[in-house]
Design an enzyme around this catalytic site. Structure first.
Site, mmCIF file in Angstrom:
data_model
loop_
_atom_site.group_PDB
_atom_site.id
_atom_site.type_symbol
_atom_site.label_atom_id
_atom_site.label_comp_id
_atom_site.label_asym_id
_atom_site.label_seq_id
_atom_site.Cartn_x
_atom_site.Cartn_y
_atom_site.Cartn_z
ATOM 1 N N TYR A 11 0.824 -1.222 0.000
ATOM 2 C CA TYR A 11 0.000 0.000 0.000
ATOM 3 C C TYR A 11 0.861 1.276 0.000
ATOM 4 O O TYR A 11 0.812 2.081 -0.943
ATOM 5 C CB TYR A 11 -0.927 -0.066 1.214
ATOM 6 C CG TYR A 11 -1.802 1.139 1.450
ATOM 7 C CD1 TYR A 11 -2.503 1.742 0.408
ATOM 8 C CD2 TYR A 11 -1.952 1.654 2.744
ATOM 9 C CE1 TYR A 11 -3.326 2.850 0.647
ATOM 10 C CE2 TYR A 11 -2.771 2.732 2.987
ATOM 11 C CZ TYR A 11 -3.451 3.340 1.942
ATOM 12 O OH TYR A 11 -4.254 4.419 2.192
ATOM 13 N N ASP A 31 9.890 -7.580 -3.172
ATOM 14 C CA ASP A 31 8.614 -7.857 -2.492
ATOM 15 C C ASP A 31 8.292 -9.338 -2.648
ATOM 16 O O ASP A 31 8.420 -9.887 -3.750
ATOM 17 C CB ASP A 31 7.500 -6.984 -3.106
ATOM 18 C CG ASP A 31 6.274 -6.898 -2.197
ATOM 19 O OD1 ASP A 31 5.755 -7.949 -1.807
ATOM 20 O OD2 ASP A 31 5.857 -5.774 -1.873
ATOM 21 N N SER A 131 5.856 3.306 13.275
ATOM 22 C CA SER A 131 4.410 3.511 13.444
ATOM 23 C C SER A 131 4.113 4.292 14.709
ATOM 24 O O SER A 131 4.836 4.171 15.712
ATOM 25 C CB SER A 131 3.758 2.126 13.533
ATOM 26 O OG SER A 131 2.426 2.234 13.952
ATOM 27 N N TYR A 155 3.373 -6.840 17.190
ATOM 28 C CA TYR A 155 3.648 -6.006 16.018
ATOM 29 C C TYR A 155 4.363 -4.712 16.438
ATOM 30 O O TYR A 155 5.408 -4.349 15.891
ATOM 31 C CB TYR A 155 2.345 -5.664 15.275
ATOM 32 C CG TYR A 155 2.519 -4.512 14.310
ATOM 33 C CD1 TYR A 155 3.275 -4.670 13.160
ATOM 34 C CD2 TYR A 155 1.966 -3.252 14.581
ATOM 35 C CE1 TYR A 155 3.469 -3.602 12.278
ATOM 36 C CE2 TYR A 155 2.151 -2.196 13.713
ATOM 37 C CZ TYR A 155 2.907 -2.367 12.572
ATOM 38 O OH TYR A 155 3.108 -1.309 11.714
ATOM 39 N N LYS A 159 8.408 -3.004 15.842
ATOM 40 C CA LYS A 159 8.785 -1.639 15.425
ATOM 41 C C LYS A 159 9.744 -1.018 16.448
ATOM 42 O O LYS A 159 10.743 -0.395 16.096
ATOM 43 C CB LYS A 159 7.545 -0.759 15.266
ATOM 44 C CG LYS A 159 6.622 -1.176 14.127
ATOM 45 C CD LYS A 159 7.275 -1.029 12.773
ATOM 46 C CE LYS A 159 6.434 -1.542 11.641
ATOM 47 N NZ LYS A 159 7.177 -1.702 10.382
HETATM 48 P P1 NAD Z 1 1.484 -3.672 3.051
HETATM 49 O O1 NAD Z 1 1.244 -5.008 3.662
HETATM 50 O O2 NAD Z 1 0.518 -3.175 2.053
HETATM 51 O O3 NAD Z 1 2.941 -3.656 2.373
HETATM 52 C C1 NAD Z 1 4.016 -4.415 2.856
HETATM 53 C C2 NAD Z 1 4.642 -5.121 1.670
HETATM 54 O O4 NAD Z 1 5.769 -5.878 2.113
HETATM 55 C C3 NAD Z 1 3.683 -6.116 0.991
HETATM 56 O O5 NAD Z 1 3.708 -5.879 -0.404
HETATM 57 C C4 NAD Z 1 4.264 -7.482 1.329
HETATM 58 O O6 NAD Z 1 4.042 -8.412 0.287
HETATM 59 C C5 NAD Z 1 5.741 -7.163 1.528
HETATM 60 N N1 NAD Z 1 6.481 -8.030 2.451
HETATM 61 C C6 NAD Z 1 6.155 -8.373 3.716
HETATM 62 N N2 NAD Z 1 7.139 -9.129 4.252
HETATM 63 C C7 NAD Z 1 8.098 -9.253 3.308
HETATM 64 C C8 NAD Z 1 9.350 -9.896 3.265
HETATM 65 N N3 NAD Z 1 9.825 -10.591 4.299
HETATM 66 N N4 NAD Z 1 10.082 -9.813 2.135
HETATM 67 C C9 NAD Z 1 9.613 -9.137 1.062
HETATM 68 N N5 NAD Z 1 8.439 -8.498 1.039
HETATM 69 C C10 NAD Z 1 7.690 -8.551 2.162
HETATM 70 O O7 NAD Z 1 1.662 -2.639 4.238
HETATM 71 P P2 NAD Z 1 1.718 -1.049 4.197
HETATM 72 O O8 NAD Z 1 0.476 -0.541 4.792
HETATM 73 O O9 NAD Z 1 2.149 -0.578 2.880
HETATM 74 O O10 NAD Z 1 2.871 -0.805 5.280
HETATM 75 C C11 NAD Z 1 4.225 -0.642 4.910
HETATM 76 C C12 NAD Z 1 5.055 -0.499 6.176
HETATM 77 O O11 NAD Z 1 4.567 0.597 6.927
HETATM 78 C C13 NAD Z 1 4.985 -1.713 7.099
HETATM 79 O O12 NAD Z 1 6.266 -1.907 7.662
HETATM 80 C C14 NAD Z 1 4.006 -1.291 8.171
HETATM 81 O O13 NAD Z 1 4.254 -1.935 9.396
HETATM 82 C C15 NAD Z 1 4.282 0.193 8.259
HETATM 83 N N6 NAD Z 1 3.122 0.975 8.766
HETATM 84 C C16 NAD Z 1 1.920 0.860 8.139
HETATM 85 C C17 NAD Z 1 0.825 1.575 8.637
HETATM 86 C C18 NAD Z 1 -0.538 1.437 8.002
HETATM 87 O O14 NAD Z 1 -1.520 1.781 8.670
HETATM 88 N N7 NAD Z 1 -0.673 0.977 6.774
HETATM 89 C C19 NAD Z 1 0.982 2.414 9.732
HETATM 90 C C20 NAD Z 1 2.236 2.515 10.333
HETATM 91 C C21 NAD Z 1 3.305 1.784 9.828
HETATM 92 C C1 WQD Z 2 -9.173 3.342 13.795
HETATM 93 C C2 WQD Z 2 -10.405 3.633 14.655
HETATM 94 C C3 WQD Z 2 -11.125 1.762 15.971
HETATM 95 C C4 WQD Z 2 -12.384 -0.773 12.629
HETATM 96 C C5 WQD Z 2 -3.877 0.562 13.439
HETATM 97 C C6 WQD Z 2 -2.651 -0.021 14.085
HETATM 98 C C7 WQD Z 2 -1.516 0.963 14.015
HETATM 99 C C8 WQD Z 2 -1.284 1.457 12.590
HETATM 100 C C9 WQD Z 2 -2.552 1.930 11.959
HETATM 101 C C10 WQD Z 2 0.392 0.047 11.596
HETATM 102 C C11 WQD Z 2 -10.310 3.051 16.062
HETATM 103 C C12 WQD Z 2 -12.179 2.143 14.962
HETATM 104 C C13 WQD Z 2 -11.888 0.259 13.402
HETATM 105 C C14 WQD Z 2 -13.778 -1.052 12.655
HETATM 106 C C15 WQD Z 2 -14.077 0.754 14.210
HETATM 107 N N1 WQD Z 2 -0.813 0.404 11.724
HETATM 108 N N2 WQD Z 2 -12.715 1.005 14.180
HETATM 109 N N3 WQD Z 2 -14.560 -0.273 13.449
HETATM 110 O O1 WQD Z 2 -6.210 0.970 15.511
HETATM 111 O O2 WQD Z 2 -5.741 3.422 15.065
HETATM 112 O O3 WQD Z 2 -4.242 1.726 14.159
HETATM 113 O O4 WQD Z 2 -3.563 0.927 12.088
HETATM 114 O O5 WQD Z 2 1.346 0.458 12.192
HETATM 115 O O6 WQD Z 2 -0.415 0.300 14.497
HETATM 116 O O7 WQD Z 2 -2.952 -0.318 15.440
HETATM 117 O O8 WQD Z 2 -6.472 1.932 13.184
HETATM 118 O O9 WQD Z 2 -8.134 1.727 11.394
HETATM 119 O O10 WQD Z 2 -7.872 -0.179 13.031
HETATM 120 O O11 WQD Z 2 -8.903 1.945 13.803
HETATM 121 O O12 WQD Z 2 -14.833 1.414 14.909
HETATM 122 O O13 WQD Z 2 -14.263 -1.989 12.001
HETATM 123 O O14 WQD Z 2 -11.551 3.008 14.053
HETATM 124 O O15 WQD Z 2 -11.723 1.366 17.192
HETATM 125 O O16 WQD Z 2 -10.933 3.963 16.922
HETATM 126 P P1 WQD Z 2 -5.717 2.011 14.617
HETATM 127 P P2 WQD Z 2 -7.860 1.280 12.783
#
Ligand code: NAD
Ligand code: WQD
Length: 340
Positions: A11, A31, A131, A155, A159
């Site tokens: 993403y 990937d 994160s 998770y 981080k």
């Molecule tokens: P995502 O799952 O869409 O993307 C991660 C990608 O990494 C995927 O395409 C997956 O196939 C690939 N992948 C996973 N493990 C792998 C490995 N061992 N080797 C090669 N490829 C691998 O997730 P995203 O939302 O794009 O998140 C990207 C990064 O940002 C992650 O590290 C996630 O923890 C961090 N992050 C995401 C969010 C969020 O809400 N989306 C928030 C905070 C931090």
């Molecule tokens: C947002 C709000 C829920 C789903 C998570 C990870 C965080 C980061 C981002 C990677 C909250 C509410 C949710 C539903 C709901 N990812 N909710 N109904 O929990 O803030 O963060 O994603 O690092 O680490 O914890 O995001 O989108 O899950 O929730 O009411 O079906 O929506 O309770 O208040 P969150 P979320």
């Protein structure tokens, strides 16, 4: 300049690939497709082709695992990499409590292998996807980078541990430049509707769940808790458009080029929206199709979380530009166009 994106078909990685390629960088992706699809490669190329002619030398994808040292050796031998953005990782909080070994293995081992091979090839510029989850329940808002950290699930601990590893690495070898980016809640999709967030199965996160209710793939959103200490009782988060977030990575890479040492930045908007705010904004865009009901609180959830993005503004010259309406419009457009 050539940038390696691990997890670059995911993403946030795919949106960052678009921004980097459009800005004239070359991009190499590794990937393993565990949470993405190879078709994203062509969609990235299609988006970029409207502004830049790119060939195989400008954009390469290696399908494989970052934990595979042989693959990494091949990638670094075949390409002159200038900087690495490490997105690859598993990211579902709930799943991590059920599968801690898989989370520690995937997230920690991939980082260690990557850093080892980077050192071998003398590549010392590193951006890490951290994160806001590392702050847990902060004592006050907004959250600044020097607030205490402490994770509440495996998770989040991956981080935190990786952040510590990076600090130790930098202390041992300060020729590394490291940007730790703590993302808040990325949502929305590219304007083209060609790339966006498309989780497998029933989404855990709010925004993709809403998108599927709006398009009739799911019946009704459960709002987890309406008795939080927030203005309308529902949880408040700092939602940031994924394209703004992607642009933050370009600014971080430019910062590394100035030999910045190790830096930590929040990437958020600084504004908090409640679950009901998101539902109402989405309903304006999709014509009121998001039905919801209130349900009990989700275990582990906090009431409120939003960033201070001041440090990123001051030191990276970056701030989020897109509003909630645009996040909902682009997210809905992506969900409607999706072929599934
Ligand atoms: P995502 O799952 O869409 O993307 C991660 C990608 O990494 C995927 O395409 C997956 O196939 C690939 N992948 C996973 N493990 C792998 C490995 N061992 N080797 C090669 N490829 C691998 O997730 P995203 O939302 O794009 O998140 C990207 C990064 O940002 C992650 O590290 C996630 O923890 C961090 N992050 C995401 C969010 C969020 O809400 N989306 C928030 C905070 C931090
Ligand atoms: C947002 C709000 C829920 C789903 C998570 C990870 C965080 C980061 C981002 C990677 C909250 C509410 C949710 C539903 C709901 N990812 N909710 N109904 O929990 O803030 O963060 O994603 O690092 O680490 O914890 O995001 O989108 O899950 O929730 O009411 O079906 O929506 O309770 O208040 P969150 P979320």
């Amino acid at each position: 300049m050539s940038i390696l994106l691990t997890g670059g078909l995911g993403y946030i990685g795919s949106h960052t690939a678009v921004e980097l390629l459009s800005a004239g960088y070359d991009v190499v992706v590794v990937d393993n497709l565990s949470n993405s699809d190879l078709s994203v490669k062509d969609r990235i190329a299609q988006i970029v082709s409207s502004t830049r002619k790119i060939g195989e030398d400008n954009f390469k994808v290696y399908v494989g695992d970052v934990r595979d040292e042989n693959l990494l050796n091949k990638v670094f031998s075949q390409n002159k990499i200038d900087a690495v953005v490490h997105f690859a990782g598993l990211k579902a909080v709930g799943e991590s409590t059920k599968k801690p070994i898989e989370y520690y293995d995937n997230n920690l081992i991939s980082t260690l292998k990557l850093l080892e091979v980077m050192r071998k090839f003398n590549v010392k510029n590193f951006v890490f996807s951290s994160s806001a989850t590392v702050y847990g329940q902060a004592k006050s808002m907004p959250i600044y980078e020097d607030f205490p950290v402490g994770a509440t699930n495996p998770y989040g601990r991956t981080k935190l541990f990786i952040e510590e590893i990076l600090k130790d690495l930098y202390a041992a070898d300060n020729s590394f430049n490291i940007a730790i980016l703590r993302y808040f809640n990325p949502i929305g999709a590219h304007d083209s509707g060609l790339i966006g967030e498309d989780p497998n199965g029933i989404p855990n996160n709010l925004f993709p769940y809403i998108s599927r209710v709006a398009t009739g793939k799911l019946d009704c959103l459960s709002i987890f808790g309406n008795d939080y200490n927030t203005p309308d009782g529902t949880g408040v988060r700092d939602y940031i458009h994924v394209v703004d977030l992607a642009k933050g990575h370009l600014c971080a890479i430019k910062k590394l080029e100035q030999n910045c040492g190790l830096q930590i930045y929040n990437l958020g908007t600084g504004k908090g929206y409640s679950v009901l705010d998101i539902v109402n904004a989405y309903n304006k865009v999709c014509g009121g199709k998001v039905k919801y009901k209130f349900a009990p609180r989700r275990p582990g959830d906090i009431d409120i979380c939003y960033a201070s993005p001041e440090k990123a503004e001051k030191e990276l010259g970056w701030h989020a530009e897109r509003d909630l309406e645009n996040m909902c419009k682009t997210g809905y457009n992506f969900e409607c166009k999706k072929q599934k």
